[in-house]
Design an enzyme around this catalytic site. Sequence first.
Site, PDB file in Angstrom:
ATOM      1  N   SER A   1     -26.578  14.842 -57.204  1.00  0.00           N
ATOM      2  CA  SER A   1     -25.977  14.324 -58.438  1.00  0.00           C
ATOM      3  C   SER A   1     -24.556  14.791 -58.693  1.00  0.00           C
ATOM      4  CB  SER A   1     -26.856  14.682 -59.644  1.00  0.00           C
ATOM      5  OG  SER A   1     -28.020  13.886 -59.659  1.00  0.00           O
TER       6      SER A   1
ATOM      7  N   LYS B   1     -20.940  19.959 -63.043  1.00  0.00           N
ATOM      8  CA  LYS B   1     -21.936  18.933 -62.716  1.00  0.00           C
ATOM      9  C   LYS B   1     -22.832  19.490 -61.623  1.00  0.00           C
ATOM     10  CE  LYS B   1     -24.172  15.258 -63.051  1.00  0.00           C
ATOM     11  NZ  LYS B   1     -25.327  16.164 -62.906  1.00  0.00           N
ATOM     12  N   THR B   2     -24.133  19.390 -61.849  1.00  0.00           N
ATOM     13  CA  THR B   2     -25.106  19.916 -60.903  1.00  0.00           C
ATOM     14  C   THR B   2     -25.740  18.795 -60.091  1.00  0.00           C
ATOM     15  OG1 THR B   2     -26.886  19.760 -62.526  1.00  0.00           O
ATOM     16  CG2 THR B   2     -25.642  21.829 -62.445  1.00  0.00           C
ATOM     17  N   GLY B   3     -26.484  19.193 -59.063  1.00  0.00           N
ATOM     18  CA  GLY B   3     -27.227  18.236 -58.257  1.00  0.00           C
ATOM     19  C   GLY B   3     -28.453  18.895 -57.658  1.00  0.00           C
TER      20      GLY B   3
END
Length: 304
Positions: free
Chosen positions: A83, A248-250
């Site tokens: 993501s 922003k993480t994923g």
Amino acid sequence: MYVLSVEKPTLRNKFAAGIGVVLVCVVASFIPTPVFALDTTKLIQAVQSEESALHARVGMTVFDSNTGTTWNYRGDERFPLNSTHKTFSCAALLAKVDGKSLSLGQSVSISKEMLVTYSPITEKSLSPETVTFGKICQAAVSYSDNTAANVVFDAIGGATGFNAYMRSIGDEETQLDRKEPELNEGTPGDVRDTTTPNAMVNSLRKILLGDALSASSRSQLTQWMLDDQVAGALLRASLPSDWKIADKTGAGGYGSRSIVAVIWPPSKQPLVVGIYITQTKASMQASNQAIARIGVVLKDTVAP
């Protein structure tokens, strides 16, 4: 495996360099190489320790705006995008806004058939309701809504549009091939939907700290990332309240976990950070805690 490099001069500092050329010639031999503002020995120890504990492959890159230096560990190795792509997908959409071919106020309709797993915002805004592109990007970046990300994907021209945008800002490594949630597969050796920590940090620097976007679009994307609602257990868990972070993480298959961030320590220029973890059987909580511990070292080693 780990590298420290110095950024080349930009147009903004070439003038200053030019007027000081005589002085530089006289005293150049007394000017030390720019020093990274972080303790890279402690950083490498922290990353390698977490890599060993997770039985994983970990990549990390840090750009320090204070000195123009970049440090990385496995920075040129490929990792699943997951993501973290959503920040860059919305940057591509904002570039269209800057080009007047799209407006954040433009509305789209989302049908029930468009819904995919983990869509906490868009599942509440189905047709006949309409949602603006501004709200769609907010959902994708601040809440990691997967259906919202797919709407953005279509609006920017799919994989072709995403990759063309990344190439336009000088990123030759990052590639997006599929939509959510398939892009999160993360099979080792599969180059689809992958990036490198170096590429992510350099691209994020250009987008949030450079001129890849207009000032208004840059501010908007930064705000969406500052408002990240799903990153509390990672770097945010390590930073004091007076440090700003836009991130922003994923997450994905094969234990993949990641984060890209711009961090503003008090009274200092920002750091741009990318951490990517994959090929581990560790839980997401364990990977979150590993990233948080790396964040503690990052915080503690920032030069006073």
